[in-house]
Enzyme design. Structure first.
Site, PDB file in Angstrom:
ATOM      1  N   TYR A 134       5.063  48.463  -9.186  1.00 21.93           N
ATOM      2  CA  TYR A 134       3.638  48.882 -10.040  1.00 21.93           C
ATOM      3  C   TYR A 134       2.106  49.260  -9.135  1.00 21.93           C
ATOM      4  O   TYR A 134       2.316  49.648  -8.232  1.00 21.93           O
ATOM      5  CB  TYR A 134       2.858  46.954 -11.018  1.00 21.93           C
ATOM      6  CG  TYR A 134       2.731  47.429 -11.988  1.00 21.93           C
ATOM      7  CD1 TYR A 134       2.352  47.952 -12.805  1.00 21.93           C
ATOM      8  CD2 TYR A 134       1.431  46.680 -11.659  1.00 21.93           C
ATOM      9  CE1 TYR A 134       1.445  47.737 -14.022  1.00 21.93           C
ATOM     10  CE2 TYR A 134       0.987  45.957 -12.912  1.00 21.93           C
ATOM     11  CZ  TYR A 134       0.728  46.700 -14.165  1.00 21.93           C
ATOM     12  OH  TYR A 134      -0.544  46.806 -15.591  1.00 21.93           O
ATOM     13  N   ARG A 187      -3.438  60.647 -18.392  1.00 23.25           N
ATOM     14  CA  ARG A 187      -4.978  59.944 -17.601  1.00 23.25           C
ATOM     15  C   ARG A 187      -4.083  58.439 -16.995  1.00 23.25           C
ATOM     16  O   ARG A 187      -3.840  57.905 -17.701  1.00 23.25           O
ATOM     17  CB  ARG A 187      -5.284  59.670 -18.401  1.00 23.25           C
ATOM     18  CG  ARG A 187      -6.682  58.747 -17.765  1.00 23.25           C
ATOM     19  CD  ARG A 187      -6.621  56.931 -17.268  1.00 23.25           C
ATOM     20  NE  ARG A 187      -6.930  56.356 -17.829  1.00 23.25           N
ATOM     21  CZ  ARG A 187      -5.394  55.128 -17.506  1.00 23.25           C
ATOM     22  NH1 ARG A 187      -4.730  54.912 -16.677  1.00 23.25           N
ATOM     23  NH2 ARG A 187      -5.490  53.853 -18.563  1.00 23.25           N
ATOM     24  N   LYS A 205       5.803  49.829 -15.764  1.00 23.73           N
ATOM     25  CA  LYS A 205       5.263  49.159 -16.392  1.00 23.73           C
ATOM     26  C   LYS A 205       6.570  48.014 -17.341  1.00 23.73           C
ATOM     27  O   LYS A 205       6.481  47.008 -18.119  1.00 23.73           O
ATOM     28  CB  LYS A 205       4.782  49.542 -18.022  1.00 23.73           C
ATOM     29  CG  LYS A 205       3.316  49.686 -17.973  1.00 23.73           C
ATOM     30  CD  LYS A 205       1.989  49.055 -17.928  1.00 23.73           C
ATOM     31  CE  LYS A 205       0.202  49.180 -17.370  1.00 23.73           C
ATOM     32  NZ  LYS A 205       0.264  48.552 -17.774  1.00 23.73           N
ATOM     33  N   GLU A 276       0.825  53.613 -23.282  1.00 24.65           N
ATOM     34  CA  GLU A 276      -0.233  53.389 -21.981  1.00 24.65           C
ATOM     35  C   GLU A 276      -0.893  54.723 -21.144  1.00 24.65           C
ATOM     36  O   GLU A 276       0.169  56.029 -21.505  1.00 24.65           O
ATOM     37  CB  GLU A 276       1.079  53.395 -21.112  1.00 24.65           C
ATOM     38  CG  GLU A 276       0.667  52.803 -19.708  1.00 24.65           C
ATOM     39  CD  GLU A 276       0.109  51.556 -19.714  1.00 24.65           C
ATOM     40  OE1 GLU A 276       0.611  50.467 -20.607  1.00 24.65           O
ATOM     41  OE2 GLU A 276      -1.159  51.244 -19.027  1.00 24.65           O
ATOM     42  N   ASP A 277      -1.767  54.442 -20.126  1.00 31.29           N
ATOM     43  CA  ASP A 277      -1.991  55.677 -19.988  1.00 31.29           C
ATOM     44  C   ASP A 277      -2.591  56.803 -21.041  1.00 31.29           C
ATOM     45  O   ASP A 277      -2.284  58.349 -20.290  1.00 31.29           O
ATOM     46  CB  ASP A 277      -1.861  56.470 -18.312  1.00 31.29           C
ATOM     47  CG  ASP A 277      -1.667  54.928 -17.718  1.00 31.29           C
ATOM     48  OD1 ASP A 277      -2.815  53.895 -18.318  1.00 31.29           O
ATOM     49  OD2 ASP A 277      -1.506  54.426 -16.036  1.00 31.29           O
ATOM     50  N   ASP A 299      -2.155  49.690 -24.121  1.00 30.77           N
ATOM     51  CA  ASP A 299      -2.119  48.841 -23.504  1.00 30.77           C
ATOM     52  C   ASP A 299      -4.228  48.878 -22.646  1.00 30.77           C
ATOM     53  O   ASP A 299      -4.800  47.901 -22.148  1.00 30.77           O
ATOM     54  CB  ASP A 299      -0.870  48.500 -22.665  1.00 30.77           C
ATOM     55  CG  ASP A 299      -1.210  47.814 -21.441  1.00 30.77           C
ATOM     56  OD1 ASP A 299      -1.114  46.642 -21.580  1.00 30.77           O
ATOM     57  OD2 ASP A 299      -0.875  48.443 -20.320  1.00 30.77           O
ATOM     58  N   ASP A 300      -3.899  50.197 -22.731  1.00 30.55           N
ATOM     59  CA  ASP A 300      -5.402  50.084 -21.628  1.00 30.55           C
ATOM     60  C   ASP A 300      -6.372  49.843 -22.066  1.00 30.55           C
ATOM     61  O   ASP A 300      -7.612  49.081 -22.115  1.00 30.55           O
ATOM     62  CB  ASP A 300      -5.523  51.795 -20.981  1.00 30.55           C
ATOM     63  CG  ASP A 300      -4.021  52.658 -20.819  1.00 30.55           C
ATOM     64  OD1 ASP A 300      -4.467  51.935 -19.294  1.00 30.55           O
ATOM     65  OD2 ASP A 300      -3.749  52.539 -21.048  1.00 30.55           O
ATOM     66  N   ASN A 451      -7.814  51.450 -10.764  1.00 28.03           N
ATOM     67  CA  ASN A 451      -6.050  51.882  -9.800  1.00 28.03           C
ATOM     68  C   ASN A 451      -6.650  53.510  -9.906  1.00 28.03           C
ATOM     69  O   ASN A 451      -6.878  53.755 -10.388  1.00 28.03           O
ATOM     70  CB  ASN A 451      -5.085  51.511 -10.640  1.00 28.03           C
ATOM     71  CG  ASN A 451      -5.572  49.650 -11.008  1.00 28.03           C
ATOM     72  OD1 ASN A 451      -5.820  48.619 -10.591  1.00 28.03           O
ATOM     73  ND2 ASN A 451      -5.022  49.129 -12.195  1.00 28.03           N
TER      74      ASN A 451
HETATM   75  N1  LIG Z   1      -7.259  46.902 -14.457  1.00 28.35           N
HETATM   76  C1  LIG Z   1      -6.676  46.973 -15.121  1.00 28.35           C
HETATM   77  O1  LIG Z   1      -5.741  46.765 -15.776  1.00 28.35           O
HETATM   78  C2  LIG Z   1      -7.165  49.089 -15.910  1.00 28.35           C
HETATM   79  C3  LIG Z   1      -7.352  49.055 -15.581  1.00 28.35           C
HETATM   80  N2  LIG Z   1      -7.980  50.594 -15.186  1.00 28.35           N
HETATM   81  C4  LIG Z   1      -8.380  51.171 -14.799  1.00 28.35           C
HETATM   82  O2  LIG Z   1      -9.679  51.974 -14.900  1.00 28.35           O
HETATM   83  C5  LIG Z   1     -10.257  53.612 -15.369  1.00 28.35           C
HETATM   84  C6  LIG Z   1     -10.089  54.173 -15.813  1.00 28.35           C
HETATM   85  O3  LIG Z   1      -9.431  53.791 -17.234  1.00 28.35           O
HETATM   86  P1  LIG Z   1      -9.560  55.235 -18.612  1.00 28.35           P
HETATM   87  O4  LIG Z   1     -10.781  53.358 -18.824  1.00 28.35           O
HETATM   88  O5  LIG Z   1      -8.620  54.706 -19.383  1.00 28.35           O
HETATM   89  O6  LIG Z   1     -10.661  56.342 -17.917  1.00 28.35           O
HETATM   90  P2  LIG Z   1     -11.036  56.682 -19.204  1.00 28.35           P
HETATM   91  O7  LIG Z   1     -10.845  58.710 -18.096  1.00 28.35           O
HETATM   92  O8  LIG Z   1     -10.909  56.879 -20.575  1.00 28.35           O
HETATM   93  O9  LIG Z   1     -13.101  56.706 -19.030  1.00 28.35           O
HETATM   94  C7  LIG Z   1     -13.050  56.739 -17.566  1.00 28.35           C
HETATM   95  C8  LIG Z   1     -14.799  56.898 -17.725  1.00 28.35           C
HETATM   96  O10 LIG Z   1     -15.316  56.954 -16.198  1.00 28.35           O
HETATM   97  C9  LIG Z   1     -16.753  57.578 -16.061  1.00 28.35           C
HETATM   98  N3  LIG Z   1     -17.110  57.866 -15.277  1.00 28.35           N
HETATM   99  C10 LIG Z   1     -15.768  58.760 -14.590  1.00 28.35           C
HETATM  100  N4  LIG Z   1     -17.214  58.944 -13.534  1.00 28.35           N
HETATM  101  C11 LIG Z   1     -18.245  57.592 -13.006  1.00 28.35           C
HETATM  102  C12 LIG Z   1     -18.917  57.709 -12.520  1.00 28.35           C
HETATM  103  N5  LIG Z   1     -19.592  58.372 -11.022  1.00 28.35           N
HETATM  104  N6  LIG Z   1     -20.380  57.003 -12.444  1.00 28.35           N
HETATM  105  C13 LIG Z   1     -19.954  56.078 -13.659  1.00 28.35           C
HETATM  106  N7  LIG Z   1     -19.194  56.497 -14.394  1.00 28.35           N
HETATM  107  C14 LIG Z   1     -18.191  57.718 -14.108  1.00 28.35           C
HETATM  108  C15 LIG Z   1     -16.495  58.592 -17.276  1.00 28.35           C
HETATM  109  O11 LIG Z   1     -17.673  59.281 -18.053  1.00 28.35           O
HETATM  110  C16 LIG Z   1     -15.617  57.856 -18.968  1.00 28.35           C
HETATM  111  O12 LIG Z   1     -16.142  57.475 -19.551  1.00 28.35           O
HETATM  112  C17 LIG Z   1      -8.577  54.224 -14.139  1.00 28.35           C
HETATM  113  O13 LIG Z   1      -8.417  53.748 -13.287  1.00 28.35           O
HETATM  114  C18 LIG Z   1      -7.409  53.157 -14.946  1.00 28.35           C
HETATM  115  O14 LIG Z   1      -7.173  52.778 -13.492  1.00 28.35           O
HETATM  116  C19 LIG Z   1      -7.245  50.674 -16.752  1.00 28.35           C
HETATM  117  C20 LIG Z   1      -6.694  50.277 -17.280  1.00 28.35           C
HETATM  118  C21 LIG Z   1      -6.180  49.348 -17.240  1.00 28.35           C
HETATM  119  C1  LIG Z   2      -3.387  48.764 -15.162  1.00 29.59           C
HETATM  120  C2  LIG Z   2      -3.297  49.274 -15.599  1.00 29.59           C
HETATM  121  O1  LIG Z   2      -3.137  50.167 -16.733  1.00 29.59           O
HETATM  122  C3  LIG Z   2      -3.813  51.166 -15.585  1.00 29.59           C
HETATM  123  O2  LIG Z   2      -4.660  50.645 -14.314  1.00 29.59           O
HETATM  124  O3  LIG Z   2      -4.234  52.207 -16.480  1.00 29.59           O
HETATM  125 MG   LIG Z   3      -2.538  51.811 -18.452  1.00 26.73          MG
END
Ligand SMILES: NC(=O)C1=CN([C@@H]2O[C@H](COP(=O)(O)OP(=O)(O)OC[C@H]3O[C@@H](n4cnc5c(N)ncnc54)[C@H](O)[C@@H]3O)[C@@H](O)[C@H]2O)C=CC1
Ligand SMILES: CC(=O)C(=O)O
Ligand SMILES: [Mg+2]
Length: 609
Positions: A134, A187, A205, A276-277, A299-300, A451
């Protein structure tokens, strides 16, 4: 009459609770196999390698095809763990990526060969192996997938398969599928568009589903929807294994996803589909399009939201405040994407449900507790072309405008909680973290949830150094705890949706939910939030150890199933009538869910020929 029905029901519940799934040391009933000889050795579901007993070798035409010594499961287990430790020893000093990929390869080879042994070592060592199967290693695997590819896993539906999906779905060999994780690769973690290489994510997953939720691995299906990629590097890579064309857009894109969803539903109407993603626009669009028609969730958007909410509530408790004070927390979310907006939606809902907050709108426009930033800085109502999902959280600084708080501002009011879902590594730099020192919270909380590890907004070391040792920290990918100046531990909590998605899927499956409602998702989040004791919270522990993930998932699954019953969404599953579920106490439901979990033990094999 009624009393008879009630008595029958309690007898049925007693029966359900006494038919336990095999657990450690248990012996499973025989399994009918329609193959013989090498076909069995090459089938990872039936293969036991050197552990086939002599009688079975005779029965199945295996005599002479294996070395003569019969090893026990325990010996095989020990042999694998020893080779894993030797690999760790032999790769000391190598770059992290080389070591991680070597570890992934050894696990993947076992997965391809012997699923029983693979899932047992995974379940028993989930804390050590989750970072390999993962996040973070799965990200590295996806980036290098075309080169690492040896044999397929899961199914691939591409833009070229339009019109064929309804028949293609029958190419999958398993008769029953319970759990599907699907991506379009647009993504992948914070690594962007990885096209077909994103298949690593559904595979990872679903491994977590097997390990945490005890979903039978024969009934899981990872799926890649290959609609092209906009990643120029991949388009130019001769070894790239996906369609070398730009991504489909608009109606053409939706037509592919629609056809796929119809095909899945036609063959397995009760399968749960986890999206997912997907890039943000499609994450929200598909969620809205399918959530009332199919049993699916994103999930996201939804899993992450529940985990973040549990963390936010933990942060309130860490301050020694009552939960109702959640409505007074100032929360800055950096990243207005699918995950960030999902978190905000759920957090806002949770605030509105808090005792004392009666009126919708009380926390509404211009008076909310949230500040949201994206790549262009603070989002305010003066921003042009805002996505409606984001617009709900835009700040409206009218008469109350403050000098630093304008459209696009980079530094905003010092919050109680700073939450990163931006996909930008290191963005919570020294300046930002030092500003958090001014927070009027006794334990400022920093959640660097992006991540994989390279994309985390900051590290726990940075947090405890620059914000102070009273801070609480959580990240999406695992970090080690930090030793603080007084010798105490600074906890590096992991705030990852892996705490919830397995339970959401499992609860929906066992209750036979028609769809997955907000109420079911809230129940999941509340269950996780209440899992941690006050003692742990006082130490800065916001999330339980990943080692307890099967136990947590049983509780979350039960909470989700009970919520489905409460909302009349439960239709039951094979051996369970929804009325049985309704009559179970909370702890009986947890027991029932735990007993339904698959556990890897070798079954005696019987040939039908
Ligand atoms: N810990 C967890 O369980 C999870 C973590 N994530 C992580 O969250 C991150 C984002 O995922 P999503 O929201 O799906 O992506 P997304 O692409 O939909 O959103 C990213 C957002 O970050 C903003 N962004 C980009 N550069 C920036 C900056 N310099 N300053 C401020 N904002 C900025 C973008 O404008 C956008 O609004 C990924 O790295 C993903 O791995 C996502 C889901 C679960
Ligand atoms: C953990 C997860 O779902 C993500 O980073 O997109
Ligand atoms: Mg995800």
């Amino acid at each position: 009459m009624w009393r008879h029905a009630a008595a029958r029901r309690s007898a049925q519940i007693r029966r359900l609770l006494s038919t336990s799934a095999p657990s450690a040391g248990a012996v499973r009933g025989p399994c009918i196999v329609h193959k013989r000889g090498t076909d069995i050795l090459h089938d990872p579901w039936y293969n036991k390698d050197t552990a086939f007993p002599l009688t079975e070798r005779d029965r199945l035409g295996l005599r002479g095809l294996l070395p003569p010594r019969v090893m026990s499961f325990e010996q095989q287990y020990e042999r694998f763990i020893n080779s894993y430790h030797s690999l760790e020893h032999n790769t000391q000093g190598e770059p992290d990526s080389v070591v991680s990929l070597a570890k992934w390869r050894i696990l993947n080879r076992l997965h391809d060969r012997n699923e029983t042994l693979y899932y047992r070592v995974l379940i028993d060592n989930i804390k050590d192996f989750a970072p390999i199967i993962y996040t973070p290693t799965v990200g590295l695997v996806c980036e290098n997938y075309s080169g690492l590819f040896r044999r397929p896993r899961g199914m691939y539906f591409s833009a070229k398969d339009k019109g064929e999906m309804m028949s293609m779905i029958y190419n999958w060999p398993a008769e029953k599928v319970d759990m599907i994780v699907v991506t379009d690769g647009s993504r992948i973690l914070g690594l962007g568009d990885l096209g077909v290489q994103g298949i690593g994510i559904p595979i990872g997953k679903l491994d977590v589903y097997v390990a945490a939720a005890g979903i039978n691995p024969q009934k899981v299906l990872p799926i890649m929807l290959d609609v092209g990629t906009n990643n120029e590097e991949l388009l130019e890579d001769k070894l790239y294994l996906g369609l070398r064309q730009p991504r489909l857009e608009g109606e053409e894109y939706l037509a592919v996803v629609d056809e796929f969803m119809e095909a899945v539903h036609a063959r397995w109407p009760k399968a749960i589909v986890q999206f997912e993603d997907f890039q943000m626009k499609w994450a929200f669009e598909t969620l809205q399009r399918y959530r009332s028609r199919f049993c699916m969730f994103n999930d996201d958007v939804q899993g992450t939201a529940g985990v973040a909410l549990a963390g936010l509530l933990g942060a309130v408790r860490a301050q020694g405040r009552p939960l109702a004070d959640f409505t007074k927390q100032k929360i800055v979310v950096v990243g207005a994407g699918s995950a960030g907006i999902g978190v905000l939606n759920m957090a806002k809902h949770a605030m509105l449900r808090m005792p004392g907050t009666h009126k919708i709108g009380e926390l509404g426009e211009g008076h909310n507790q949230f500040w949201v930033l994206d790549k262009d800085g603070l989002i305010t109502k003066s921003r042009k072309d805002l996505d409606p999902a984001v617009a709900r959280f835009a700040r409206g600084y009218g008469p109350e405008e403050v000098e630093d708080l304008h459209e696009g501002a980079s530094l905003v009011e010092v919050p109680h909680v700073l939450l990163g879902l931006s996909g930008v590594g290191g963005i919570f730099n020294e300046e930002v973290l030092k500003a958090m020192k001014e927070s009027d919270s006794p334990c400022p909380a920093i959640f660097a949830m992006s991540n994989p590890t390279t994309k985390a907004e900051c590290t726990p070391e940075d947090v405890f150094k620059h914000v102070g040792e009273n801070a609480v920290f959580a990240s999406g990918s695992p970090f080690s705890n930090v030793t603080l100046s007084n010798g105490r531990k600074g906890y590096a909590n992991q705030a990852n949706n892996m705490y919830l998605f397995p339970g959401i899927g499992l609860g929906a499956l066992l209750s036979g939910a028609r769809h997955i409602s907000d109420g079911m998702l809230h129940a999941a989040a509340e269950c996780l939030a209440s899992y941690i004791t006050d003692d742990a919270i006082r130490k800065g522990i916001l999330f339980p150890s990943i080692s307890s993930i099967r136990h947590i998932t049983a509780r979350v699954g039960a909470a989700v199933a009970r919520a489905a019953v409460d909302e009349d969404l439960a239709e039951g599953c094979s051996d369970l009538d929804p009325r049985d579920l309704r009559s179970m106490s909370e702890s009986d439901t947890v027991d029932y869910v735990a007993r339904k979990m698959w556990y890897p033990v070798y079954s005696p094999l019987v040939n039908d020929k």
